[in-house]
Design a protein around this motif. Structure first.
Motif, PDB file in Angstrom:
ATOM      1  N   GLY A 219       0.770  -1.236  -0.057  1.00 13.71           N
ATOM      2  CA  GLY A 219      -0.135   0.062  -0.070  1.00 13.71           C
ATOM      3  C   GLY A 219       0.713   1.197   0.061  1.00 13.71           C
ATOM      4  O   GLY A 219       2.077   1.114   0.195  1.00 13.71           O
TER       5      GLY A 219
ATOM      6  N   ALA B  97      -7.747  -1.834   4.463  1.00  9.29           N
ATOM      7  CA  ALA B  97      -7.986  -2.322   3.296  1.00  9.29           C
ATOM      8  C   ALA B  97      -9.119  -3.754   3.648  1.00  9.29           C
ATOM      9  O   ALA B  97      -8.821  -4.257   4.677  1.00  9.29           O
ATOM     10  CB  ALA B  97      -6.959  -2.604   2.246  1.00  9.29           C
TER      11      ALA B  97
ATOM     12  N   GLU C 153       3.928   1.748  -5.335  1.00 11.01           N
ATOM     13  CA  GLU C 153       3.089   0.785  -4.862  1.00 11.01           C
ATOM     14  C   GLU C 153       2.590  -0.005  -6.129  1.00 11.01           C
ATOM     15  O   GLU C 153       2.571  -1.452  -6.177  1.00 11.01           O
ATOM     16  CB  GLU C 153       1.733   1.354  -4.237  1.00 11.01           C
ATOM     17  CG  GLU C 153       0.671   0.625  -3.946  1.00 11.01           C
ATOM     18  CD  GLU C 153      -0.520   1.221  -3.486  1.00 11.01           C
ATOM     19  OE1 GLU C 153      -1.506   0.529  -3.306  1.00 11.01           O
ATOM     20  OE2 GLU C 153      -0.460   2.520  -3.381  1.00 11.01           O
TER      21      GLU C 153
END
Length: 98
Positions: A17, A35, A62
């Motif tokens: 992330g 998430a 990412e």
């Protein structure tokens, strides 16, 4: 400033992330508010993070790392950066036009 990070989830999988506030984002993941992927795989552990000067750089990194193989991510996590080129996925062979 922004961050790209890798978490090791409770099932052994990795989550990649990016965020502007790493500590806040880790707290969200640990509280089950991150998430959907990590909510189902608690507990999580931060295993790698890199600070970037701009948010767009963190996001691009990412996306790059998300496409890497598990072996390549593990080389990054363990600091074995010399292995990264050899772990790159080879492009698919194109059929010959003969």
């Amino acid at each position: 400033m922004a961050w790209t990070y890798i978490l090791r989830c409770g099932d052994g999988s990795y989550y990649v992330g990016s965020t502007r506030d790493l500590e806040r984002r880790l707290a969200q993941h640990r509280a089950g508010e991150g998430a959907a992927y990590t909510r189902r795989r608690l507990p999580i552990e931060l295993v790698w993070a890199q600070e970037c000067t701009r948010v767009d750089q963190a996001y691009a990194l990412e996306k790059q790392v998300q496409n890497w193989s598990r072996a390549k991510r593990e080389a990054l996590i363990t600091g074995r950066l010399e292995l990264l080129p050899s772990l790159a996925r080879k492009p698919a062979k194109r059929p010959s036009m003969e």
